[in-house]
Each structure stands twice: as C-alpha cells, then as structure tokens.
Scaffold this active site. Structure first.
Site, PDB file in Angstrom:
ATOM      1  CG  ASN A   9      -1.766   1.332   1.507  1.00 21.69           C
ATOM      2  OD1 ASN A   9      -1.934   2.180   0.498  1.00 21.69           O
ATOM      3  ND2 ASN A   9      -2.256   1.203   2.518  1.00 21.69           N
ATOM      4  CD1 TRP A  10       3.170   1.109  -3.011  1.00 24.96           C
ATOM      5  CD2 TRP A  10       3.345   2.360  -4.803  1.00 24.96           C
ATOM      6  NE1 TRP A  10       3.991   0.149  -4.043  1.00 24.96           N
ATOM      7  CE2 TRP A  10       3.925   1.039  -5.252  1.00 24.96           C
ATOM      8  CE3 TRP A  10       3.303   3.188  -5.991  1.00 24.96           C
ATOM      9  CZ2 TRP A  10       4.654   0.780  -6.284  1.00 24.96           C
ATOM     10  CZ3 TRP A  10       3.917   2.972  -6.906  1.00 24.96           C
ATOM     11  CH2 TRP A  10       4.498   1.621  -7.334  1.00 24.96           C
ATOM     12  CD  GLU A 165      -3.267  -3.113   7.301  1.00 22.29           C
ATOM     13  OE1 GLU A 165      -2.090  -3.145   6.654  1.00 22.29           O
ATOM     14  OE2 GLU A 165      -4.074  -1.966   7.128  1.00 22.29           O
ATOM     15  CB  SER A 211       5.638  -2.047  11.539  1.00 20.48           C
ATOM     16  OG  SER A 211       5.084  -0.707  11.893  1.00 20.48           O
ATOM     17  N   GLY A 232       3.120  -1.411   4.098  1.00 21.12           N
ATOM     18  CA  GLY A 232       2.996   0.129   3.901  1.00 21.12           C
ATOM     19  C   GLY A 232       4.447   0.428   3.616  1.00 21.12           C
TER      20      GLY A 232
HETATM   21  C1  PEP Z   1      -0.512  -0.242   6.243  1.00 28.41           C
HETATM   22  O1  PEP Z   1      -0.844   1.255   6.000  1.00 28.41           O
HETATM   23  O2  PEP Z   1      -1.479  -1.109   5.700  1.00 28.41           O
HETATM   24  C2  PEP Z   1       0.488  -0.699   6.891  1.00 28.41           C
HETATM   25  C3  PEP Z   1       0.534  -1.977   7.111  1.00 28.41           C
HETATM   26  O3  PEP Z   1       1.857   0.200   7.028  1.00 28.41           O
HETATM   27  P1  PEP Z   1       3.128  -0.235   7.471  1.00 28.41           P
HETATM   28  O4  PEP Z   1       3.615  -1.346   6.917  1.00 28.41           O
HETATM   29  O5  PEP Z   1       3.886   1.166   7.222  1.00 28.41           O
HETATM   30  O6  PEP Z   1       2.958  -0.158   9.185  1.00 28.41           O
END
Ligand code: PEP
Length: 248
Positions: A9-10, A165, A211, A232
């Site tokens: 997910n950019w 998430e 993360s 992300g």
């Molecule tokens: C996300 O926003 O879906 C996500 C998992 O972000 P990150 O990997 O940066 O925690």
C-alpha cells in the site's frame, strides 16, 4: 489451497519518477511463483504501474473506490472506472480511511457491495486500536468490523481477502508478535468458518499488516493462519518489498 499474498500500500507517497524507479526495481526482481504480489499506487499512477509491470505477474490494485456508480462526486473514482482501466483489486476499510475520512461501517458496507457487484476483489482491512487491545477488547472490535463482510454470505468469497491490521502497529515500527498475529488470525478464521463454513474459511487468505519488514516477515508468515502481508512503508523500496515476498 489459499494463496500467499504480499500486497504493498503506497498510500500518498512517491512522485511519478520515484514510482517508475520503484516499479522498475520490482519488475527486475524475483520472488517465489507461489506468492501473489500486488502493488497499490495512487490513482494517478495506476496506468503507469500497469505499463511497467506488464511483463511481470505483479498485479496493480487501487487504494480506494467510491460507492456510487457515477455522478457528481468531484475527486472520486468509481468501480467502473477501475474495472474499465483493467484494475481488479481494491483496498477497503483501511484504518486511515476509517479515521481520517470518516469511513464508518455503513459506508464501508456500501463500498464493499459496490466493489463486489462490479466484480472487483477487495482487500478488506480491520484491526483494533491500542487502547482497545489494552482493555482486552481486540476480539470484539475485530468481530464487529468484520461484520461488514461476514454479513455478505452470498458474496463471491473468492474475491475477498482479509487484512488484519492492528492500528497500533501501522507505521509505528511496533509489530504484533508472531503469537499475537497467529492468535488473532485463528480467531478471524474461526469467525469466517462459523458464518460461511469450513471450506470458505480454509480458502480465505488472511494477511497481517503493521510494520512488516524484511527482518520480521519470515517469523510472521510462518504462522499457520497468516497468509501474507499488507505492507506500507517497506513496500516503497523494491529491495525491501521483494525481500518480504521472498520471506515465505
Ligand atoms: C498499512 O498502512 O497498511 C501498513 C501496514 O503500513 P506499515 O507497513 O507502514 O505499518
């Protein structure tokens, strides 16, 4: 067999040239055939992404879609706009959309229905906040958020990917421990089984997001009910994203 998926997910990052560089890095990389890889650029970069990834098996997904079929919705994008541009997958229910754009369950139900009716696959995100976990309410919160899709037994469940998430792990560097992730994913699969039966539960991919990075992906993906990751920050570097796809 359900699929192992790594989806990036950019969000609202990357200029056109930075996106091109990332896409070219991904196109030049390799990952196991059994892993399905997706990237989620901004709307304006969807076409560019499809073009650069055309000779790869990496798929391009949208980060959002509007619930209405068409009309006076300045700045919005419809399901038909996506499907007519060759996009087959859309992220819905991301905590940032819930929190910053007031996407509540009523609205998400409309979006889920619109997307599935258009034949789009959805990556449906949900997860508890830190205070909810501290109060031991994470299962209740997740069960309630999941109602948006669980209440759709008639849906084509081969078009539904779930993404747990925990909000406290998104973009914070905090990750759920592999045990915490497995415990929640097993609970999620049990909810799907109760409502849709064992076969659908077995076939549904449940991704973990929060993360995920090359250093922790392998131990998270080893959990029996974790079928991959929604990523992300680490999806913005080709090397890191490919390393995550290679962590299975
Ligand atoms: C996300 O926003 O879906 C996500 C998992 O972000 P990150 O990997 O940066 O925690």
């Amino acid at each position: 067999m359900r699929k192992n998926i790594v989806a990036g997910n950019w969000k609202m990052n990357l200029t056109h040239s930075a996106a091109a560089q990332l896409l070219e890095g991904l196109a030049a990389g390799s990952y196991p055939e059994a892993v399905r890889m997706l990237v989620g650029p901004s709307f304006i970069q969807l076409e560019q992404s499809q073009r650069i990834l055309a000779d790869t098996s990496i798929q391009v997904m949208a980060q959002n879609v509007h619930q209405a079929a068409k009309g006076a919705y300045t700045g919005e994008v419809s399901t038909e706009m996506l499907t007519s541009a060759g996009i087959q997958t859309v992220i819905l229910g991301h905590s940032e959309r819930r929190e910053m754009f007031q996407e509540d369950e009523a609205l998400l139900t409309q979006k889920v229905d619109a997307a599935l009716a258009a034949g789009l696959e959805i990556v449906f995100c949900f997860g508890e906040k830190l205070d909810e976990r501290k109060q031991g309410k994470q299962n209740d919160v997740v069960a309630q958020q999941l109602e948006v899709v669980l209440s759709r037994p008639q849906a084509d469940w081969s078009k539904i990917v779930l993404a747990y998430e925990p909000v406290w792990a998104i973009g914070t560097g905090e990750t759920a421990s592999p045990e915490q992730a497995q415990e929640m994913h097993a609970f999620i699969r049990s909810l799907v089984e109760q409502r849709l039966g064992a076969e659908v539960a077995e076939q549904t991919s449940i991704l973990y997001g929060g993360s995920v990075k090359p250093s922790n992906a392998s131990e998270i993906f080893q959990q029996p009910d974790v079928d991959g990751g929604l990523v992300g920050g680490a999806s913005l570097q080709a090397e890191d994203f490919l390393a995550i796809a290679n962590a299975f």
